[in-house]
Scaffold this motif. Structure first.
Motif, PDB file in Angstrom:
ATOM      1  N   GLY A   1       0.082  -1.381   0.389  1.00 33.85           N
ATOM      2  CA  GLY A   1      -0.108  -0.185   0.441  1.00 33.85           C
ATOM      3  C   GLY A   1       0.632   1.284  -0.170  1.00 33.85           C
ATOM      4  N   SER A   2       2.180   1.292   0.256  1.00 31.31           N
ATOM      5  CA  SER A   2       2.852   2.267  -0.064  1.00 31.31           C
ATOM      6  C   SER A   2       3.035   3.007  -1.843  1.00 31.31           C
TER       7      SER A   2
ATOM      8  N   GLU B   1       6.566  -6.851  -9.025  1.00 32.92           N
ATOM      9  CA  GLU B   1       7.172  -5.824  -7.564  1.00 32.92           C
ATOM     10  C   GLU B   1       6.448  -6.431  -6.788  1.00 32.92           C
ATOM     11  N   ILE B   2       5.239  -5.422  -6.901  1.00 34.04           N
ATOM     12  CA  ILE B   2       4.162  -5.342  -5.510  1.00 34.04           C
ATOM     13  C   ILE B   2       3.544  -7.014  -4.913  1.00 34.04           C
TER      14      ILE B   2
ATOM     15  N   LEU C   1      -3.822  -4.956  -8.752  1.00 33.11           N
ATOM     16  CA  LEU C   1      -2.120  -5.154  -8.135  1.00 33.11           C
ATOM     17  C   LEU C   1      -1.217  -5.884  -8.928  1.00 33.11           C
ATOM     18  N   GLY C   2      -1.623  -6.841  -9.716  1.00 34.63           N
ATOM     19  CA  GLY C   2      -0.750  -7.727 -10.442  1.00 34.63           C
ATOM     20  C   GLY C   2      -1.770  -9.098  -9.996  1.00 34.63           C
ATOM     21  N   GLY C   3      -2.515  -9.281  -9.309  1.00 34.22           N
ATOM     22  CA  GLY C   3      -2.824 -10.906  -8.522  1.00 34.22           C
ATOM     23  C   GLY C   3      -4.304 -11.402  -9.893  1.00 34.22           C
TER      24      GLY C   3
ATOM     25  N   LEU D   1      -5.084  -5.380   4.910  1.00 32.73           N
ATOM     26  CA  LEU D   1      -3.599  -4.320   4.314  1.00 32.73           C
ATOM     27  C   LEU D   1      -3.389  -4.356   2.852  1.00 32.73           C
ATOM     28  N   GLN D   2      -3.775  -4.219   2.123  1.00 44.28           N
ATOM     29  CA  GLN D   2      -3.897  -3.588   0.875  1.00 44.28           C
ATOM     30  C   GLN D   2      -2.441  -5.285   0.397  1.00 44.28           C
TER      31      GLN D   2
END
Lengths: 206, 536
Positions: free
Chosen positions: A125-126, A136-137, B242-244, B233-234
């Motif tokens: 979340g940063s 990378e996430i 997020l790429g998921g 927590l995202q």
């Protein structure tokens, strides 16, 4: 049947059964982590480059140190079992104490590693992570989740061993009745084993 | 053994006075029989909640448009109905209630291997139930994802998902602990002479089930944990932004949840395998075949999860493989059906209530099983996916299979559990109404599904009106039958005539002990020399 005669003696004591139970519990733990390993391998397959780049951010030195720490602690807890069989209570307590100290050392290392990453702005979340690639996430998400869950297991394991230390101290666990010590050691080996897989997956394969 | 040779007669486990009094004598009891009853009572409460929700949904569907609730309410109703029925009732159901109560007695043991752990599992169960149900009252509205919590909606919806998912996660642990306990119990505590192939079939079914509970539940545990982490927590696991990959969620979810279907049905098959030989007064036909097919179902059941996702996007090879495996897993189930029917062949059948439940089970289970084959075929599945046909299919299996077996088991073992008989004619009347209502409720849904009515909608177009009326009437009839059945049992638990040791002339070990059993079950651990269903 032999097994049944055994269970009837003195209020249901069944060491073999207790150990079987622990082994089955260990299977469930392996499968719990197994789910995360599947997710890791799928995303690694989909984002090979990003995982490669992200893995280079991790400190191999701390990772290696923690691996050595856990391996030694696994050895000391195994030695504790031998020493209780030899009726050497003091030595048993010392060896278990070393195991606990090593585990705490592992957690301290982990703490510095995590805070280091977080101070660089790398956490779920940063801002910084949001500007990185999706691979990378995913990598860092998995890194925090898997090492975090593993650290949680370290804490549980240490608590368990600490409890057994108390039992050894009060002579509730002794040379002819130490199955709970064996079970705590089995659990500790599991925690060690999972780390043996986590370490190369996150630190070494770059 | 000497400590049990006290003064006769030994008080039953219901009267036994332990360290605690009143309700604490139950909720802190490590006696496997009391724990079994604790589960039974808790499930009765949850079941009446979930059944009421189901009835309300059917009332909503009695006419097109808004009848008694709006879309959002309907969504949260089917979600809570699903979560409660699956995670609180059918998954733990038979093992937790009848497994706990009868597994030790049937294998000639005084208790399970880890009695304290057993009580602990009930406490986890209750904790999980409260967490899951709290999602209805806390936060920003009741969950509306359905019981499958599909990503990405499960972490995008504004409703109160966290308690629901966490509750399901916690309930998983209860399931794991029970499974672990049963495996060790069966390995370690069988009476002298009870070799593996002399074990009755209900313990065998519990053994297969326990392995699935132990090996599949952790996967859904970690998957639900990932959803929790994603929401709080995202951390990107399944969120495409997020790429998921949301499809990965479906895979992980069904890797558990398909074997979970066998957690529901295997013990049900075990119950039927107990009831049928008792009332046919005959050895079960093909004992070994039933044992092997139990283990085969438990094993092959792991590899068919993909058939829930035929329309989600998979490679052709994966589609064919999952489809073939789905057809394969039907074979062991069919073997059991043939075994039961063959047992009845040329038997002098005693038409008692438990047998009638088992008989109705055979009928509905076959409809459920064969409609499952229809869904396992790839081309038909594309047409029927997410329609009322699927809902009808799994209610025939889950409610028809597990539910009928549960009530069958309750009527079969009731005299042993409470030491009293129930009123047989009311029990039969209740069953007749229930069975008629059941089929009136779910048969039209097959038709509705084939003609295109989707599931999970509170509204429909006018041409679906007729069958929906029939179906809703069936729901009311079924609930009436249910009320009769349950009232009769509750009343009889207090006021019924005293039951003998062996009212049905069964041959398994539970019929050799008192009704209700004493705290330690057996004065002396029995030595087993005969096969479990030795009627010759």
């Amino acid at each position: 049947m032999i097994m049944n005669d055994h269970t009837q003696i003195d209020e249901h004591r069944d060491d073999e059964g207790a150990k079987t139970g622990m082994w089955i519990f260990i299977f469930t733990e392996l499968l719990l982590f197994g789910g995360l390993f599947i997710v890791y391998s799928v995303y690694r397959y989909l984002n090979p480059m990003a995982f490669h780049m992200a893995a280079e951010e991790l400190d191999i030195f701390i990772g290696t140190a923690n691996t050595v720490i856990l391996l030694v602690s696994s050895m000391t807890i195994a030695m504790a079992i031998t020493s209780i069989q030899l009726k050497r209570k003091r030595l048993t307590l010392i060896l278990m104490g070393i195991t606990v100290l090593l585990a705490l050392l592992f957690l301290v290392n982990k703490y510095f590693e995590w805070t280091g990453k977080i101070s660089h702005g790398i956490f779920p979340g940063s801002e910084i992570l949001h500007q990185s690639s999706q691979g990378e996430i995913l990598f860092f998400g998995l890194y925090y989740a898997m090492t975090g869950l593993h650290a949680l297991h370290i804490i549980v394991g240490v608590t368990f061993i600490g409890y057994v230390m108390w039992l050894v101290k009060t002579d509730d666990v002794k040379y002819d009745d130490y199955v709970i010590l064996e079970n705590s050691a089995l659990y500790w080996h599991l925690v060690d084993l999972i780390w043996i897989f986590l370490f190369p997956l996150f630190y070494l394969i770059t | 053994m000497t400590e049990t040779m006290k003064q006769a007669p030994t008080p039953s486990f219901l009267e036994y006075q332990g360290r605690f009094k009143g309700i604490f004598a139950w909720i802190f009891s490590t006696d496997h029989k009391r724990i079994g009853l604790l589960y039974l009572y808790s499930m009765l409460v949850f079941f009446s909640i979930a059944a009421t929700l189901g009835l309300m949904m059917k009332l909503e569907l009695i006419a097109p448009g808004r009848t008694i609730m709006g879309a959002q309410t309907y969504n949260s109703f089917f979600t809570l109905h699903g979560i409660t029925m699956i995670f609180l009732i059918v998954v733990p159901g038979l093992p937790a209630v009848f497994g706990n109560f009868f597994l030790p007695i049937m294998i000639g043991a005084k208790d399970v291997a880890f009695p304290k752990l057993n009580l602990f599992s009930w406490w986890i169960y209750i904790a999980g139930a409260f967490i899951a149900l709290s999602s209805q009252f806390l936060g920003d509205g009741a969950p509306d994802t359905g019981w499958t919590f599909y990503a990405p909606y499960s972490f995008r919806t504004g409703t109160n998902m966290l308690p629901a998912v966490t509750g399901a996660f916690v309930l998983g642990f209860s399931s794991i602990v029970t499974g672990l306990n049963f495996i060790v119990t069966i390995h370690r505590l069988r009476a002298p002479g009870m070799k593996w192939m002399k074990m009755p079939l209900f313990p065998w079914a519990l053994y297969g089930t326990a392995w699935i509970q132990v090996l599949a539940t952790p996967i859904v545990g970690i998957t639900l944990l990932m959803v929790v982490l994603e929401r709080t927590l995202q951390i990107g696991f399944f969120d495409p932004s997020l790429g998921g990959d949301p499809i990965l969620y479906q895979h992980l979810f069904w890797i558990y949840s398909h074997p979970a279907v066998y957690i529901m049905i295997l013990p049900a098959m075990g119950v039927i395998s107990e009831i049928i030989p008792t009332f046919a007064r005959k050895t079960i036909f093909g004992y070994t075949a039933i044992v092997v097919s139990t283990l085969a179902i438990a094993f092959v059941g792991y590899f068919v999860w993909g058939h829930h996702m035929f329309t989600s996007g998979m490679s052709g090879v994966a589609l064919y493989t999952f489809s073939i495996l789905t057809f394969l897993v039907a074979i062991p189930s069919a073997i059991k059906i043939f075994n039961w029917v063959a047992t009845l062949h040329k038997a002098s059948i005693d038409l008692q209530t438990p047998f009638l439940w088992a008989f109705c089970f055979l009928f509905v289970f076959m409809i459920g099983g064969l409609s499952g084959m229809v869904l396992g075929a790839l081309s038909a599945n594309v047409h029927l996916h997410d329609t009322a046909f699927v809902v009808a299919h799994f209610h025939y299996i889950v409610f028809g299979g597990t539910g009928f077996a549960f009530f069958g088991a309750l009527h079969y073992w009731f005299p042993k559990m409470f030491g009293r008989m129930y009123d047989k004619s009311w029990a039969n009347i209740g069953l007749a109404i229930f069975f008629t209502g059941f089929n009136t409720l779910y048969l039209p849904m097959f038709y509705l599904g084939i003609t295109g009515m989707p599931r999970r909608y509170y509204d429909y177009v006018e041409r679906f009106h007729g069958p929906n009326i029939v179906s809703s009437m069936g729901a009311m009839l079924m609930i009436t039958g249910l009320i009769i059945v349950i009232t009769n049992l509750v009343r009889s638990a207090r006021h019924g005539a005293k039951a003998e040791k062996d009212p049905w002339k069964g041959k398994t070990l539970e019929w050799t002990v008192d009704s209700p059993p004493s705290l330690e079950n057996f004065e002396e651990i029995p030595i087993v020399t005969q096969d479990p269903y030795d009627y010759e």
